[in-house]
Design an enzyme around this catalytic site. Structure first.
Site, PDB file in Angstrom:
ATOM      1  N   LYS A 170       0.830  -1.207   0.000  1.00 43.80           N
ATOM      2  CA  LYS A 170       0.000   0.000   0.000  1.00 43.80           C
ATOM      3  C   LYS A 170       0.865   1.257   0.000  1.00 43.80           C
ATOM      4  O   LYS A 170       0.579   2.226  -0.711  1.00 43.80           O
ATOM      5  CB  LYS A 170      -0.920  -0.018   1.212  1.00 43.80           C
ATOM      6  N   LYS A 238       1.107  11.487   5.263  1.00 42.03           N
ATOM      7  CA  LYS A 238       1.464  10.374   6.180  1.00 42.03           C
ATOM      8  C   LYS A 238       2.028   9.217   5.386  1.00 42.03           C
ATOM      9  O   LYS A 238       3.051   8.629   5.732  1.00 42.03           O
ATOM     10  CB  LYS A 238       0.222   9.990   6.966  1.00 42.03           C
TER      11      LYS A 238
HETATM   12  N1  LIG Z   1      -9.746   8.646   1.889  1.00 40.81           N
HETATM   13  C1  LIG Z   1      -9.203   7.846   0.992  1.00 40.81           C
HETATM   14  O1  LIG Z   1      -9.329   8.054  -0.245  1.00 40.81           O
HETATM   15  C2  LIG Z   1      -8.432   6.654   1.425  1.00 40.81           C
HETATM   16  C3  LIG Z   1      -7.956   6.521   2.724  1.00 40.81           C
HETATM   17  N2  LIG Z   1      -7.264   5.392   3.063  1.00 40.81           N
HETATM   18  C4  LIG Z   1      -6.759   5.212   4.432  1.00 40.81           C
HETATM   19  O2  LIG Z   1      -7.880   4.796   5.218  1.00 40.81           O
HETATM   20  C5  LIG Z   1      -7.784   5.297   6.542  1.00 40.81           C
HETATM   21  C6  LIG Z   1      -9.006   6.141   6.851  1.00 40.81           C
HETATM   22  O3  LIG Z   1      -9.012   7.174   5.908  1.00 40.81           O
HETATM   23  P1  LIG Z   1     -10.246   8.203   5.847  1.00 40.81           P
HETATM   24  O4  LIG Z   1     -11.498   7.489   6.119  1.00 40.81           O
HETATM   25  O5  LIG Z   1     -10.087   8.975   4.585  1.00 40.81           O
HETATM   26  O6  LIG Z   1      -9.889   9.154   7.090  1.00 40.81           O
HETATM   27  P2  LIG Z   1     -10.804  10.157   7.935  1.00 40.81           P
HETATM   28  O7  LIG Z   1      -9.856  11.188   8.439  1.00 40.81           O
HETATM   29  O8  LIG Z   1     -11.996  10.537   7.181  1.00 40.81           O
HETATM   30  O9  LIG Z   1     -11.281   9.218   9.169  1.00 40.81           O
HETATM   31  C7  LIG Z   1     -10.334   8.812  10.110  1.00 40.81           C
HETATM   32  C8  LIG Z   1     -11.002   7.876  11.105  1.00 40.81           C
HETATM   33  O10 LIG Z   1     -10.062   7.543  12.098  1.00 40.81           O
HETATM   34  C9  LIG Z   1     -10.613   7.917  13.367  1.00 40.81           C
HETATM   35  N3  LIG Z   1      -9.557   8.311  14.297  1.00 40.81           N
HETATM   36  C10 LIG Z   1      -8.585   9.223  14.088  1.00 40.81           C
HETATM   37  N4  LIG Z   1      -7.773   9.285  15.169  1.00 40.81           N
HETATM   38  C11 LIG Z   1      -8.255   8.386  16.081  1.00 40.81           C
HETATM   39  C12 LIG Z   1      -7.864   7.973  17.378  1.00 40.81           C
HETATM   40  N5  LIG Z   1      -6.799   8.490  17.976  1.00 40.81           N
HETATM   41  N6  LIG Z   1      -8.603   7.016  18.001  1.00 40.81           N
HETATM   42  C13 LIG Z   1      -9.674   6.469  17.395  1.00 40.81           C
HETATM   43  N7  LIG Z   1     -10.109   6.800  16.156  1.00 40.81           N
HETATM   44  C14 LIG Z   1      -9.400   7.767  15.516  1.00 40.81           C
HETATM   45  C15 LIG Z   1     -11.552   9.055  13.083  1.00 40.81           C
HETATM   46  O11 LIG Z   1     -12.446   9.210  14.174  1.00 40.81           O
HETATM   47  P3  LIG Z   1     -13.204  10.635  14.382  1.00 40.81           P
HETATM   48  O12 LIG Z   1     -14.380  10.613  13.449  1.00 40.81           O
HETATM   49  O13 LIG Z   1     -13.600  10.633  15.826  1.00 40.81           O
HETATM   50  O14 LIG Z   1     -12.193  11.722  14.058  1.00 40.81           O
HETATM   51  C16 LIG Z   1     -12.194   8.532  11.813  1.00 40.81           C
HETATM   52  O15 LIG Z   1     -13.164   7.558  12.089  1.00 40.81           O
HETATM   53  C17 LIG Z   1      -6.461   6.085   6.581  1.00 40.81           C
HETATM   54  O16 LIG Z   1      -5.428   5.239   7.060  1.00 40.81           O
HETATM   55  C18 LIG Z   1      -6.210   6.440   5.123  1.00 40.81           C
HETATM   56  O17 LIG Z   1      -4.836   6.658   4.847  1.00 40.81           O
HETATM   57  C19 LIG Z   1      -7.056   4.356   2.192  1.00 40.81           C
HETATM   58  C20 LIG Z   1      -7.519   4.451   0.911  1.00 40.81           C
HETATM   59  C21 LIG Z   1      -8.185   5.616   0.431  1.00 40.81           C
HETATM   60  O1  LIG Z   2      -4.916   5.836   0.155  1.00 43.11           O
HETATM   61  C1  LIG Z   2      -5.783   6.310  -0.602  1.00 43.11           C
HETATM   62  C2  LIG Z   2      -5.477   6.763  -1.942  1.00 43.11           C
HETATM   63  C3  LIG Z   2      -6.680   7.098  -2.750  1.00 43.11           C
HETATM   64  C4  LIG Z   2      -6.806   6.182  -3.913  1.00 43.11           C
HETATM   65  O2  LIG Z   2      -6.248   5.055  -3.874  1.00 43.11           O
HETATM   66  O3  LIG Z   2      -7.468   6.599  -4.898  1.00 43.11           O
END
Ligand SMILES: NC(=O)C1=CN([C@@H]2O[C@H](COP(=O)(O)OP(=O)(O)OC[C@H]3O[C@@H](n4cnc5c(N)ncnc54)[C@H](OP(=O)(O)O)[C@@H]3O)[C@@H](O)[C@H]2O)C=CC1
Ligand SMILES: O=CCCC(=O)O
Length: 266
Positions: A170, A238
């Protein structure tokens, strides 16, 4: 099939909703509990803590922002470790480094549970549409148990073998993506500032050898200055940092990724 789902951000909310739409019984938890409301309206149950979700469900999925969050949900009070055990599986689909995955894996196994890391490629819309690419590694028996859920969440799942391989794959993918998006942005700016039509640049790129879904998806929004986050920059940053660390661990020089990381900081 009943699953727990921890983390209802951009991705988790879409993924949990997809499981519900496909008939899975889902118990959700989110650090900010109010974010569970929309999923409850779709039929989800709510757990007050990660531990309560794991106690209730044979399988629990997590989709959390970064290594710190992934570790906190497992190791902190009311965390996953308090209830994981024999016959239960934990699947972290967050994007973290291999060391974080391995630390979680060892702790879960010590409690008698099974662990799979399964980060995903694809953003908000592929998550909504069940078109993610799942990059799994770790416990093969748990991976096999999760295939019905992975088949709903994604268009393709890879089992990459030993723990850490999913995280590493990833990070390599997102290092490439972050680097290419920097080149794309610079190209659009250069076209515009040198008197060319950025739209014509998009058209030319889409007809040529470097045509790709990312440019096709992001290009029009960039021309309109519309930056509603589907993949927050903080997460891309990150991932670049974690990928550069992976490069350091393997003595791989990555000047393009390093420059891209710096440009994202500015
Ligand atoms: N967005 C994208 O296109 C993609 C993202 N990802 C990965 O997926 C993961 C989630 O991404 P995404 O949904 O976009 O992120 P968001 O920032 O939208 O959501 C993050 C989530 O993590 C929770 N969180 C953050 N800090 C803590 C903590 N200390 N304890 C408990 N829960 C916590 C948040 O809770 P709260 O709501 O309370 O803040 C929320 O539910 C990440 O690792 C990202 O890199 C992978 C593929 C694609
Ligand atoms: O980690 C998320 C990257 C977004 C994507 O794969 O399009």
């Amino acid at each position: 099939m009943e699953v727990g789902f921890l983390g209802l951000g951009i991705m988790g909310k879409a993924m949990a909703a997809n499981l519900l739409r496909h008939g899975f019984r889902v118990t959700v938890w989110n650090r900010t509990l109010s974010k569970c409301d929309e999923l409850v309206a779709m039929g989800a149950a709510v757990g007050d803590t990660p531990a309560s979700v794991v106690a209730k469900c044979k399988y629990t999925i997590a989709m959390l922002s970064d290594p710190s969050a992934a570790l906190s949900v497992v190791f902190d009070k009311d965390g996953v470790l308090e209830q994981i055990g024999e016959g239960k599986g934990y699947v972290d689909m967050s994007t973290v480094d291999a060391a974080t995955s391995c630390k979680i894996s060892e702790a879960v196994k010590q409690k008698g549970g099974a662990f799979v890391e399964a980060p995903v490629s694809g953003s908000k819309k592929p998550a909504e549409d069940g078109q993610l690419v799942i990059l799994a590694a770790g416990d093969k028996a748990l991976y096999d148990d999760m295939v019905p859920a992975f088949d709903v969440l994604g268009k393709k799942s890879f089992f990459l073998g030993e723990m850490g391989n999913g995280a590493k794959m990833k990070l390599v993918v997102n290092m490439i993506m972050g680097s290419m998006m920097n080149a794309f942005s610079e190209g659009l700016c250069l076209a515009d500032k040198s008197g060319l039509s950025p739209q014509t640049l998009l058209d030319v790129l889409d007809l040529g050898a470097i045509a790709n879904p990312m440019f096709k998806m992001k290009g029009p929004s960039m021309l309109q200055g519309s930056y509603n986050p589907a993949f927050p920059l903080k997460h891309q940053q990150k991932d670049m940092r974690l990928a550069l660390s992976l490069g350091d661990e393997n003595a791989v020089s990555m000047p393009v990724a390093a420059a891209s990381n710096e440009s994202a900081c500015t």
